[in-house]
Design an enzyme around this catalytic site. Structure first.
Site, PDB file in Angstrom:
ATOM      1  N   ASP A  53       0.856  -1.198   0.000  1.00 55.49           N
ATOM      2  CA  ASP A  53       0.000   0.000   0.000  1.00 55.49           C
ATOM      3  C   ASP A  53       0.892   1.248   0.000  1.00 55.49           C
ATOM      4  OD1 ASP A  53      -1.896   1.932   0.419  1.00 55.49           O
ATOM      5  OD2 ASP A  53      -2.418   1.292   2.469  1.00 55.49           O
ATOM      6  N   ASP A  61      -1.825  -1.281  -3.797  1.00 54.01           N
ATOM      7  CA  ASP A  61      -2.051  -0.522  -5.021  1.00 54.01           C
ATOM      8  C   ASP A  61      -0.890  -0.703  -5.990  1.00 54.01           C
ATOM      9  OD1 ASP A  61      -0.108   1.254  -3.862  1.00 54.01           O
ATOM     10  OD2 ASP A  61      -1.734   2.133  -2.676  1.00 54.01           O
ATOM     11  N   ASN A 133     -14.440 -15.479 -19.036  1.00 50.23           N
ATOM     12  CA  ASN A 133     -15.626 -16.316 -18.874  1.00 50.23           C
ATOM     13  C   ASN A 133     -16.865 -15.500 -18.524  1.00 50.23           C
ATOM     14  OD1 ASN A 133     -16.965 -19.024 -18.393  1.00 50.23           O
ATOM     15  ND2 ASN A 133     -17.269 -18.024 -16.407  1.00 50.23           N
ATOM     16  N   ASP A 354      -8.595 -16.377 -16.745  1.00 48.89           N
ATOM     17  CA  ASP A 354      -9.335 -16.953 -15.632  1.00 48.89           C
ATOM     18  C   ASP A 354     -10.362 -17.974 -16.129  1.00 48.89           C
ATOM     19  OD1 ASP A 354     -10.105 -16.814 -12.787  1.00 48.89           O
ATOM     20  OD2 ASP A 354     -11.991 -16.002 -13.551  1.00 48.89           O
ATOM     21  N   GLU A 396      -6.047 -20.771 -16.810  1.00 48.58           N
ATOM     22  CA  GLU A 396      -6.393 -21.450 -15.561  1.00 48.58           C
ATOM     23  C   GLU A 396      -7.489 -22.466 -15.849  1.00 48.58           C
ATOM     24  OE1 GLU A 396      -8.819 -20.982 -11.408  1.00 48.58           O
ATOM     25  OE2 GLU A 396      -9.292 -19.850 -13.196  1.00 48.58           O
TER      26      GLU A 396
HETATM   27 MG    MG Z   1      -3.360   2.139  -1.295  1.00 47.95          MG
END
Ligand code: MG
Length: 648
Positions: A53, A61, A133, A354, A396
């Site tokens: 962060d 982030d 998907n 995914d 995956e």
């Molecule tokens: Mg942050």
């Protein structure tokens, strides 16, 4: 592909990092590329929302990743697979709302571009998680279900009568199957489930139907004289007795106001009697509607109730690419490809796809056909950009190797789930001597579908209980698992926290297998994205990067030293595996060979010292090791869960 890589102090430093080197030899080996390149392809899987962060808002982030590129570089990473960074309603990002926009909780588009550029300076590629998907319920979906003339109408798997449409083979998404392998139909948000106004109901229990008709005839009072059939509708507990008008025929005209539809019941008490509902779909006024008492799903009104199919939960409606042979011509495919173009042109060098099993409902041929079209489309963008080699793309397909090998017809790379399932089983049983043979068996299956397959090997990931948990939170076993991963053929993926020995299970929520990196002994971790669901006992001072940096023999040190070795020796980085058969059942032994170089890899999967005789191999040039390793002539002694690599 050139990999800039600094081997800090040649192999002396590498050897110094090896613990309990009891054979007394000092490796004097010159790495293939002593200072400049990473030879290997080690990827690191990170959850953007919980990795680091940068602004203290409690969310990991994109800038946080950029700030920690040195950490990732020191692990030998040549690529980062980021959890989805596009806008989404959830914390995990797998319900994408807009494929072309960065989630503001994670940063900005310029943050993302900066990460791509800064990572490239360390020769680290950025892989995006691409969710094909399904999408989230964003503007596309809201538009699609609100109007038949919506330009997004074809993007989703929609039906006014799923049962009939599936039976008639009209649902392309099922790839020819009559029942989905997973998932269910939901009433679309924005659809008109209920009804307000005067209706006539006629229930025929001989034919098990109900016929609903709009009428201007006078409304009737409820039958309170021991009715045998009831209508349930509207607010909770609202029920009305119907009038018997023939043998097993019941009727009534009513003013109703319901936002969910209705049911036919044989009791005024919800818990008793029999409830008759529908089985998907909704009534058409004036036509008999078949009643069903096995599922008794709500019966909804009119043609305005549209159903959508979702393989996962209802927040993630499946995308619809039409008949698979022509998927690339579908509007949804074109829109998704256009978004992918944007990111590839920005510098993204790989995509992780995914849930590829479910794009066409577990129909392997259909999915492989779709995936080939998707890969070719994205790779052409990559080539047009001037990308080196081919775009990396890994699917995956969350299944055993034997069931997914044919997906290599569509993609250059697949995650090898069986690799980890085998490895943890063998470590926990103390049995190593069939491991190489098993891995070679996986590779042989892949090779039959694609000669240049890229085997994406891994331990656990964000959808599985932590590797550390499966190994009984035993640090020795975790180090061994990491050493095995980084000495196996293929493309290893290290999952965020694995290199620190994290544990956690999904039982209290998936958040517990997606824990933040604890950067310092006493610092806070980004937990907002995880709804505060972090195991503070696990995230102790000792498990932090700061603590493990300082601790000789930490889990992190093992990942770093084996990562360095993999990047420094071409046989480890790119070699072909060959099993070395020995009688000791605890030891996994194989060679890796590439371009004239061979290394011998030895791991003891058991909790006791293993002693083996290896007269045909050189044991004097140890490149990297973990645990207790003692080579004496042709005898090799490996302590519990210990590992070593020798140059031949
Ligand atoms: Mg942050």
């Amino acid at each position: 592909m050139k990999r800039i890589y600094i081997v800090l102090a040649s192999l002396v430093a590498l050897a110094a990092g090896c613990n309990n080197n009891k054979n007394g030899t000092t490796p004097d080996i010159t790495p293939d590329k002593p200072s400049e390149e990473k030879l290997s392809d080690i990827a690191y899987q990170l959850n953007v929302y919980s990795f680091a962060d940068s602004d203290g808002d409690g969310w990991g982030d994109i800038k946080g990743i950029t700030q920690h590129l040195d950490y990732l570089d020191a692990l030998g990473a040549t690529a980062l697979w980021l959890s989805p960074v596009q806008t989404s309603a959830s914390y995990h990002g797998y319900d994408v709302l807009n494929y072309s926009e960065i989630n503001p909780k994670l940063g900005t588009e310029s943050d993302f571009k900066e990460l791509i550029d800064k990572a490239r300076e360390k020769d680290i590629d950025i892989y995006m998680d691409y969710v094909l998907n399904h999408s989230g319920r964003g503007e596309w979906f809201q538009s699609a279900v609100s109007s038949e003339s919506s330009p997004y109408r074809s993007f989703y798997v929609l039906s006014d009568n799923p049962t009939a449409d599936v039976a008639a083979g009209k649902v392309d998404n099922f790839g020819g199957a009559k029942t989905p392998g997973m998932g269910t139909w939901h009433v679309a948000a924005g659809g008109d489930l209920g009804y307000k106004g005067r209706l006539h109901f006629k229930v025929d229990m001989n034919a098990k139907t109900v016929t609903v008709t709009q009428t201007t005839a006078a409304a009737q009072s409820p039958n309170t004289s021991a009715p045998a059939c009831w209508l349930w509708y509207g607010s909770i507990g609202k029920h009305t007795g119907m009038y018997t008008t023939g043998s097993n025929i019941y009727e009534i005209t009513l003013d109703i106001d319901t936002d969910w539809g209705f049911l036919v019941c044989t009791s005024t008490t919800w818990a008793s009697g029999t409830k008759w509902g529908g089985n998907g779909g909704s009534v058409t006024f004036g036509q008999p509607f078949k009643l069903n008492n096995s599922t008794a799903a709500d019966i909804t009104f009119g043609g305005s109730s549209t159903w959508y199919f979702a393989s996962f939960d209802q927040s993630m409606p499946d995308l619809n690419y039409g008949p698979y042979a022509n998927a690339s011509q579908s509007e949804a495919f074109k829109a998704l490809a256009q978004s992918a173009d944007k990111w590839i042109n920005m510098g993204v060098n790989g995509l992780r796809l995914d849930a590829v099993l479910w794009i066409y409902q577990n129909q392997a041929a259909a999915n492989a056909s779709f995936l080939k079209q998707w890969y070719d489309r994205c790779n052409s963008t990559y080539k047009a950009r001037g990308g080196e080699g081919n775009l990396y793309m890994v699917g995956e397909a969350f299944e055993e190797t034997g069931k997914i090998a044919s997906y290599y017809r569509g993609l250059p790379s697949l995650f090898n789930f069986s690799y980890w399932w085998t490895l943890k089983d063998r470590i926990n049983r103390g049995k190593g001597n069939d491991f190489a043979k098993t891995v070679l068996g996986f590779r042989a299956q892949y090779k039959s579908f694609r000669s240049d397959f890229i085997d994406a090997i891994k331990l656990s990931n964000h959808d599985e209980d932590r590797a550390g948990n499966d190994l009984g939170r035993d640090q020795s076993k975790m180090k061994l698992a990491g050493a095995v991963l980084l000495t196996s053929p293929g493309k290893p993926f290290i999952y965020q926290g694995e290199e620190l020995g994290y544990w956690g299970t999904k039982s209290g929520g998936d958040e517990y297998v997606r824990a933040p990196i604890k950067w310092t002994r006493s610092g806070s971790v980004p937990s907002k994205g995880l709804n505060g669901k972090v195991d503070n006992a696990m995230l102790s001072a000792d498990i932090s990067v700061e603590a493990q940096d300082a601790a000789e023999g930490s889990v992190l040190s093992v990942y770093r030293s084996f990562g360095k070795a993999r990047n420094a020796y071409k046989a480890l980085a790119k070699g072909e595996m060959e099993e070395v058969s020995i009688a000791n059942s605890a030891v996994a032994l194989w060679t890796m060979s590439y371009d004239g170089q061979t290394v011998l890899v030895a791991h003891n999967f058991s909790s006791t010292m293993a002693s083996i005789s290896l007269s045909q191999y050189k044991l004097d040039n140890k490149l990297v090791s973990n645990g207790t390793v003692n080579a004496n002539g042709s005898s090799l002694y490996l302590g519990a869960y210990s590992s070593a690599v020798f140059l031949q």
